[in-house]
Design a protein around this motif. Structure first.
Motif, PDB file in Angstrom:
ATOM      1  N   ILE A  82      38.725  44.140  46.166  1.00 61.75           N
ATOM      2  CA  ILE A  82      39.792  43.323  47.209  1.00 61.75           C
ATOM      3  C   ILE A  82      40.964  44.060  47.466  1.00 61.75           C
ATOM      4  N   THR A  83      41.597  44.892  46.134  1.00 57.62           N
ATOM      5  CA  THR A  83      42.526  45.652  46.272  1.00 57.62           C
ATOM      6  C   THR A  83      42.406  46.848  47.395  1.00 57.62           C
ATOM      7  N   VAL A  84      41.349  47.491  47.196  1.00 57.80           N
ATOM      8  CA  VAL A  84      40.952  48.739  47.735  1.00 57.80           C
ATOM      9  C   VAL A  84      41.009  48.432  49.188  1.00 57.80           C
ATOM     10  N   PHE A  85      40.198  47.580  49.614  1.00 51.94           N
ATOM     11  CA  PHE A  85      39.971  46.959  51.226  1.00 51.94           C
ATOM     12  C   PHE A  85      41.313  46.479  51.607  1.00 51.94           C
ATOM     13  N   SER A  86      42.002  45.830  50.796  1.00 52.41           N
ATOM     14  CA  SER A  86      43.209  45.387  51.525  1.00 52.41           C
ATOM     15  C   SER A  86      44.006  46.356  51.687  1.00 52.41           C
ATOM     16  N   VAL A  87      44.356  47.660  50.841  1.00 52.90           N
ATOM     17  CA  VAL A  87      45.154  48.807  51.059  1.00 52.90           C
ATOM     18  C   VAL A  87      44.598  49.356  52.292  1.00 52.90           C
ATOM     19  N   ILE A  88      43.060  49.694  52.505  1.00 53.00           N
ATOM     20  CA  ILE A  88      42.818  50.125  53.711  1.00 53.00           C
ATOM     21  C   ILE A  88      42.988  49.479  55.031  1.00 53.00           C
ATOM     22  N   GLY A  89      42.826  48.244  54.887  1.00 54.46           N
ATOM     23  CA  GLY A  89      43.333  47.171  56.169  1.00 54.46           C
ATOM     24  C   GLY A  89      44.638  47.390  56.501  1.00 54.46           C
ATOM     25  N   ASN A  90      45.527  46.999  55.647  1.00 52.18           N
ATOM     26  CA  ASN A  90      46.982  47.291  55.720  1.00 52.18           C
ATOM     27  C   ASN A  90      47.443  48.651  56.373  1.00 52.18           C
ATOM     28  N   LEU A  91      46.902  49.730  55.992  1.00 55.39           N
ATOM     29  CA  LEU A  91      47.271  50.879  56.393  1.00 55.39           C
ATOM     30  C   LEU A  91      46.530  51.043  57.788  1.00 55.39           C
ATOM     31  N   LEU A  92      45.581  50.709  58.047  1.00 56.36           N
ATOM     32  CA  LEU A  92      44.936  50.799  59.517  1.00 56.36           C
ATOM     33  C   LEU A  92      45.717  49.912  60.393  1.00 56.36           C
ATOM     34  N   SER A  93      45.990  48.677  60.032  1.00 57.55           N
ATOM     35  CA  SER A  93      46.467  47.985  61.056  1.00 57.55           C
ATOM     36  C   SER A  93      47.725  48.063  61.220  1.00 57.55           C
ATOM     37  N   ALA A  94      48.504  48.205  60.204  1.00 54.99           N
ATOM     38  CA  ALA A  94      50.208  48.100  60.226  1.00 54.99           C
ATOM     39  C   ALA A  94      50.422  49.623  60.994  1.00 54.99           C
ATOM     40  N   THR A 143      34.420  33.390  49.037  1.00 52.76           N
ATOM     41  CA  THR A 143      34.060  34.845  49.166  1.00 52.76           C
ATOM     42  C   THR A 143      35.516  35.447  49.291  1.00 52.76           C
ATOM     43  N   PHE A 144      35.032  36.861  49.319  1.00 55.77           N
ATOM     44  CA  PHE A 144      36.470  37.807  49.362  1.00 55.77           C
ATOM     45  C   PHE A 144      36.897  37.889  50.829  1.00 55.77           C
ATOM     46  N   LYS A 145      36.266  37.333  51.608  1.00 56.89           N
ATOM     47  CA  LYS A 145      36.721  37.794  53.006  1.00 56.89           C
ATOM     48  C   LYS A 145      38.254  36.920  53.659  1.00 56.89           C
ATOM     49  N   PRO A 146      38.452  35.706  52.952  1.00 56.35           N
ATOM     50  CA  PRO A 146      39.982  35.423  53.111  1.00 56.35           C
ATOM     51  C   PRO A 146      41.235  36.144  52.517  1.00 56.35           C
ATOM     52  N   LEU A 147      40.744  36.807  51.553  1.00 56.09           N
ATOM     53  CA  LEU A 147      41.804  37.790  50.793  1.00 56.09           C
ATOM     54  C   LEU A 147      41.458  39.325  51.282  1.00 56.09           C
ATOM     55  N   ILE A 148      40.655  39.514  52.227  1.00 62.60           N
ATOM     56  CA  ILE A 148      40.511  40.854  52.851  1.00 62.60           C
ATOM     57  C   ILE A 148      40.660  40.982  54.299  1.00 62.60           C
ATOM     58  N   VAL A 149      39.923  40.132  55.085  1.00 64.63           N
ATOM     59  CA  VAL A 149      40.290  40.273  56.477  1.00 64.63           C
ATOM     60  C   VAL A 149      41.482  40.183  56.988  1.00 64.63           C
ATOM     61  N   PRO A 150      42.529  39.320  56.466  1.00 62.66           N
ATOM     62  CA  PRO A 150      43.693  39.277  57.300  1.00 62.66           C
ATOM     63  C   PRO A 150      44.467  40.492  56.997  1.00 62.66           C
ATOM     64  N   THR A 151      44.156  41.165  56.079  1.00 64.57           N
ATOM     65  CA  THR A 151      44.739  42.582  55.960  1.00 64.57           C
ATOM     66  C   THR A 151      44.520  43.434  56.928  1.00 64.57           C
ATOM     67  N   PHE A 152      43.500  43.443  57.824  1.00 62.03           N
ATOM     68  CA  PHE A 152      43.068  44.412  58.795  1.00 62.03           C
ATOM     69  C   PHE A 152      43.647  43.588  60.081  1.00 62.03           C
ATOM     70  N   LEU A 153      44.230  42.549  59.991  1.00 61.27           N
ATOM     71  CA  LEU A 153      45.183  42.030  61.315  1.00 61.27           C
ATOM     72  C   LEU A 153      46.390  42.231  61.458  1.00 61.27           C
ATOM     73  N   GLY A 154      46.831  42.937  60.275  1.00 66.24           N
ATOM     74  CA  GLY A 154      48.251  43.292  60.262  1.00 66.24           C
ATOM     75  C   GLY A 154      48.997  42.478  59.621  1.00 66.24           C
ATOM     76  N   THR A 155      50.225  43.050  58.821  1.00 65.85           N
ATOM     77  CA  THR A 155      51.110  42.227  58.050  1.00 65.85           C
ATOM     78  C   THR A 155      52.324  42.484  58.472  1.00 65.85           C
ATOM     79  N   PRO A 156      53.257  41.414  58.758  1.00 67.93           N
ATOM     80  CA  PRO A 156      54.416  41.872  59.539  1.00 67.93           C
ATOM     81  C   PRO A 156      55.646  42.675  58.803  1.00 67.93           C
ATOM     82  N   PHE A 157      55.683  42.384  57.621  1.00 70.02           N
ATOM     83  CA  PHE A 157      56.752  43.329  56.826  1.00 70.02           C
ATOM     84  C   PHE A 157      56.273  45.032  56.771  1.00 70.02           C
ATOM     85  N   TYR A 158      55.020  45.009  56.772  1.00 70.63           N
ATOM     86  CA  TYR A 158      54.374  46.493  56.799  1.00 70.63           C
ATOM     87  C   TYR A 158      54.525  47.116  57.991  1.00 70.63           C
TER      88      TYR A 158
END
Length: 281
Positions: A82-94, A143-158
Motif C-alpha cells: 500500500i505504501t509503495v503504490f501510494s508514494v508512486i501515485g502521489n508523485l505522479l498525480s501531484a 481490497t487495497f484499492k480504496p487505499l491506493i487508487v485515490p493517490t493516483f487522482l491527486g492529493t490537494p496538499f501535495y
C-alpha cells in the motif's frame, strides 16, 4: 572591553539556547526512551510504580515473541504494498497537476486552484461516509484499492506543495528547451522534475509516513485479517481484559524504524524541499 563584553553576551545567549534545546529534546525523547525500556521488560513490570528506568535484566525475547504473536511478516508486506503504490501515485498525480497549475495557461485555472485549496478545508470525517459508499458500490471494500487508487487522482496538499516549488524555477529554462524542440512532457520529465527533487522527496516522505502509520483507512476498508496492515495488527496486543504492553512496545518499536531510517537518510532533501517551497507565490 566593549567588544569583549559583547562576545561574552553572545556566548551566554548561545548557552541559553543550547540548554533550552537540550531540555526540549529530553521532553521529546522521553516517550521514545520509555517505549524502548518497556519493550525490554516483562509485561507485568511495565506498569510498576514507582517505575524502573532501566530494564534489569533486559528481556530481548520480547521482540521475536511479539513478531510471531501475530503474522507480522504478512502485515508488513501488506503495508509495504500500500505504501509503495501510494508514494508512486502521489508523485505522479501531484507533479502533473502541480505543473499544470504552475505553468500551463488555461481559462479558469486560478478558480480551479482555489477550489482545490478549498477541499483542504474539509475534514476527513465529512467525506468518509460518502467515499465509503462509492467504494462499496464499486466492490472495492476489503481490497487495497480504496487505499491506493485515490493517490493516483491527486492529493490537494501535495499539489499545492509542488506547485509552489515549480513557481520558484526560472521560466527561461523551459523557454530554452522549447526552442530546442522539447515538448511539455519532455520538459517536465527532463528539466522540471530533476530540479524539483527536494520537493518530490518531501512528498514521498510525507506519503510514506502517512500511509505507513495510517490506522483509520485500513480499519474502514479491510475486513479480512490476511489484508491487515501493521497498524491494525498492533491492535491484537490489546484485548478487552488485558494488554500485553511489552509485546506492544516491542512491535511498535519495530514498526516505527522504517520511518525513522527513511527520515534519517532523506532529511537533507526533506529540509531543503520545505525551505525552498513557497519562496515565490
Amino acid at each position: 572591553m566593549n567588544a569583549r563584553s559583547q562576545r561574552a553576551s553572545r556566548r551566554q545567549s548561545k548557552l541559553i539556547v543550547y540548554l533550552l534545546l537540550l531540555a526540549g529534546s529530553v521532553v521529546f525523547l522521553l516517550p521514545f526512551y520509555w517505549m524502548v525500556i518497556s519493550s525490554l521488560k516483562p509485561s507485568y513490570a511495565v506498569l510498576d510504580f514507582p517505575p524502573s528506568w532501566l530494564p534489569i535484566p533486559p528481556r530481548w525475547a520480547n521482540f521475536p515473541e511479539a513478531l510471531t504473536y501475530v503474522p507480522f511478516a504478512r502485515y508488513t508486506l501488506n503495508t509495504l504494498i500500500i505504501t509503495v503504490f501510494s508514494v508512486i501515485g502521489n508523485l505522479l498525480s501531484a507533479s502533473l497537476v502541480a505543473y499544470g497549475f504552475a505553468r500551463l495557461r488555461a481559462p479558469g485555472k486560478n478558480a480551479l486552484f482555489l477550489v482545490l485549496l478549498a477541499t483542504m478545508m474539509l475534514p476527513y470525517p465529512v467525506t468518509m461516509v460518502p467515499v465509503f459508499v462509492i467504494f462499496s458500490k464499486l466492490g472495492w471494500v476489503n481490497t487495497f484499492k480504496p487505499l491506493i487508487v485515490p493517490t493516483f487522482l491527486g492529493t490537494p496538499f501535495y499539489i499545492f506543495l509542488l506547485r509552489q516549488f515549480f513557481l520558484t524555477l526560472p521560466v527561461e529554462l523551459e523557454d530554452a528547451a522549447r526552442i530546442d524542440g522539447a515538448n511539455t512532457p519532455q520538459i517536465l520529465g527532463y528539466i522540471i522534475l530533476p530540479l524539483a527533487l527536494p520537493a518530490m522527496a518531501t512528498v514521498a516522505i510525507f506519503t510514506f509516513q502517512g500511509t505507513w502509520n495510517d490506522f483509520l483507512g485500513p480499519l474502514i476498508y479491510l475486513n479480512d485479517q490476511t489484508h491487515y496492515t501493521i497498524t491494525l495488527g498492533l491492535s491484537f496486543f490489546r484485548s478487552t481484559y488485558q494488554t500485553n504492553w511489552a509485546y506492544l512496545m516491542a512491535a511498535s518499536l519495530v514498526t516505527m524504524l522504517p520511518v525513522v531510517i527513511l527520515f534519517f537518510f532523506a532529511q537533507r532533501l526533506f529540509i531543503e524541499g520545505i525551505t525552498l517551497t513557497g519562496v515565490k507565490g
